[in-house]
Scaffold this active site. Structure first.
Site, PDB file in Angstrom:
ATOM      1  CG  HIS A   1     -15.534  25.375  -6.264  1.00 56.86           C
ATOM      2  ND1 HIS A   1     -15.374  24.007  -6.180  1.00 56.86           N
ATOM      3  CD2 HIS A   1     -14.345  25.916  -5.878  1.00 56.86           C
ATOM      4  CE1 HIS A   1     -14.148  23.736  -5.757  1.00 56.86           C
ATOM      5  NE2 HIS A   1     -13.500  24.877  -5.565  1.00 56.86           N
TER       6      HIS A   1
ATOM      7  CG  HIS B   1     -10.318  26.463  -9.097  1.00 56.95           C
ATOM      8  ND1 HIS B   1      -9.035  26.321  -8.585  1.00 56.95           N
ATOM      9  CD2 HIS B   1     -11.134  25.884  -8.182  1.00 56.95           C
ATOM     10  CE1 HIS B   1      -9.097  25.678  -7.430  1.00 56.95           C
ATOM     11  NE2 HIS B   1     -10.366  25.400  -7.155  1.00 56.95           N
TER      12      HIS B   1
ATOM     13  N   GLY C   1      -9.163  26.604   1.935  1.00 59.68           N
ATOM     14  CA  GLY C   1      -9.507  25.268   1.458  1.00 59.68           C
ATOM     15  C   GLY C   1      -9.053  24.993   0.037  1.00 59.68           C
ATOM     16  CD  GLN C   2      -5.875  27.998  -4.354  1.00 56.69           C
ATOM     17  OE1 GLN C   2      -5.691  28.973  -3.622  1.00 56.69           O
ATOM     18  NE2 GLN C   2      -5.595  28.004  -5.646  1.00 56.69           N
TER      19      GLN C   2
ATOM     20  CG  ASN D   1     -12.286  27.084  -1.701  1.00 59.40           C
ATOM     21  OD1 ASN D   1     -13.090  27.722  -1.037  1.00 59.40           O
ATOM     22  ND2 ASN D   1     -12.551  25.868  -2.160  1.00 59.40           N
TER      23      ASN D   1
ATOM     24  CG  ASP E   1     -15.373  19.341  -8.191  1.00 60.77           C
ATOM     25  OD1 ASP E   1     -14.818  20.403  -7.850  1.00 60.77           O
ATOM     26  OD2 ASP E   1     -15.046  18.216  -7.737  1.00 60.77           O
ATOM     27  CB  ILE E   2     -13.377  14.746 -10.207  1.00 60.23           C
ATOM     28  CG1 ILE E   2     -13.236  13.319 -10.684  1.00 60.23           C
ATOM     29  CG2 ILE E   2     -12.643  14.968  -8.892  1.00 60.23           C
ATOM     30  CD1 ILE E   2     -11.818  12.950 -11.091  1.00 60.23           C
TER      31      ILE E   2
HETATM   32  P1  5GP Z   1     -10.224  23.700  -4.440  1.00 62.89           P
HETATM   33  O1  5GP Z   1     -10.279  22.825  -3.210  1.00 62.89           O
HETATM   34  O2  5GP Z   1      -8.799  23.926  -4.876  1.00 62.89           O
HETATM   35  O3  5GP Z   1     -11.002  24.978  -4.327  1.00 62.89           O
HETATM   36  O4  5GP Z   1     -10.991  22.901  -5.565  1.00 62.89           O
HETATM   37  C1  5GP Z   1     -10.395  21.915  -6.334  1.00 62.89           C
HETATM   38  C2  5GP Z   1     -11.515  21.096  -6.906  1.00 62.89           C
HETATM   39  O5  5GP Z   1     -11.015  20.382  -8.000  1.00 62.89           O
HETATM   40  C3  5GP Z   1     -12.115  20.073  -5.941  1.00 62.89           C
HETATM   41  O6  5GP Z   1     -13.499  20.325  -5.766  1.00 62.89           O
HETATM   42  C4  5GP Z   1     -11.842  18.737  -6.597  1.00 62.89           C
HETATM   43  O7  5GP Z   1     -12.902  17.818  -6.446  1.00 62.89           O
HETATM   44  C5  5GP Z   1     -11.630  19.130  -8.051  1.00 62.89           C
HETATM   45  N1  5GP Z   1     -10.730  18.274  -8.796  1.00 62.89           N
HETATM   46  C6  5GP Z   1      -9.491  17.864  -8.403  1.00 62.89           C
HETATM   47  N2  5GP Z   1      -8.929  17.105  -9.360  1.00 62.89           N
HETATM   48  C7  5GP Z   1      -9.827  17.051 -10.377  1.00 62.89           C
HETATM   49  C8  5GP Z   1      -9.802  16.407 -11.652  1.00 62.89           C
HETATM   50  O8  5GP Z   1      -8.858  15.742 -12.048  1.00 62.89           O
HETATM   51  N3  5GP Z   1     -10.908  16.561 -12.447  1.00 62.89           N
HETATM   52  C9  5GP Z   1     -11.980  17.292 -12.031  1.00 62.89           C
HETATM   53  N4  5GP Z   1     -13.010  17.374 -12.882  1.00 62.89           N
HETATM   54  N5  5GP Z   1     -12.025  17.912 -10.840  1.00 62.89           N
HETATM   55  C10 5GP Z   1     -10.965  17.794 -10.026  1.00 62.89           C
END
Ligand code: 5GP
Ligand code: ZN
Length: 114
Positions: free
Chosen positions: A102, A100, A93-94, A87, A30-31
């Site tokens: 985590h 995906h 929180g998506q 999420n 994760d970034i």
């Molecule tokens: P969500 O909030 O949808 O469950 O999770 C999305 C996740 O993707 C977040 O934890 C966010 O930090 C990660 N993320 C968003 N953009 C990027 C990206 O360009 N590269 C990587 N490696 N992670 C990303």
């Protein structure tokens, strides 16, 4: 899918730190990590949310969880433990609308989550 950041990562059109990849799933760092281990597990097939996963596509999750086991072992958190978070939609929180999970570990997780 065009304009989907996780499809672009899955196609290696934008860079990421990949820790595992096969024909069906890609897993990368994760970034914005929320724990010492924070890996995203992303099916290569574009599915917007868990709510859109169809009954005949459930093997996507089966495979994703098997890969989760492998990565937990690779990251040496299989015995200390970890959390898998998926999420869904706004209250979940998506933020990226490509299904995906985590994988979070390397520290004690809090409960209840925020
Ligand atoms: P969500 O909030 O949808 O469950 O999770 C999305 C996740 O993707 C977040 O934890 C966010 O930090 C990660 N993320 C968003 N953009 C990027 C990206 O360009 N590269 C990587 N490696 N992670 C990303
Ligand atoms: Zn996508």
């Amino acid at each position: 899918m065009q304009d989907c950041i996780f499809c672009q990562i899955a196609h290696h059109e934008i860079p990421s730190t990949v820790v595992f990849e096969d024909d069906e799933v890609i897993a990368f760092e994760d970034i914005d990590p929320q724990a010492p281990v924070h890996i995203l597990l992303v099916p290569k097939q574009h599915i917007n949310t868990l709510m859109e996963l169809k009954e005949n596509e459930m093997e996507v999750l089966q495979h994703l969880f098997l890969v989760t086991q492998q990565i937990a072992t690779m990251k040496q958190i299989e015995y200390s433990g970890f959390r898998v978070v998926l999420n869904c939609n706004s209250h979940g929180g998506q933020t990226v609308y490509h299904l995906h999970a985590h994988l979070l570990g390397g520290r004690k997780m809090n409960w209840p989550p925020g």
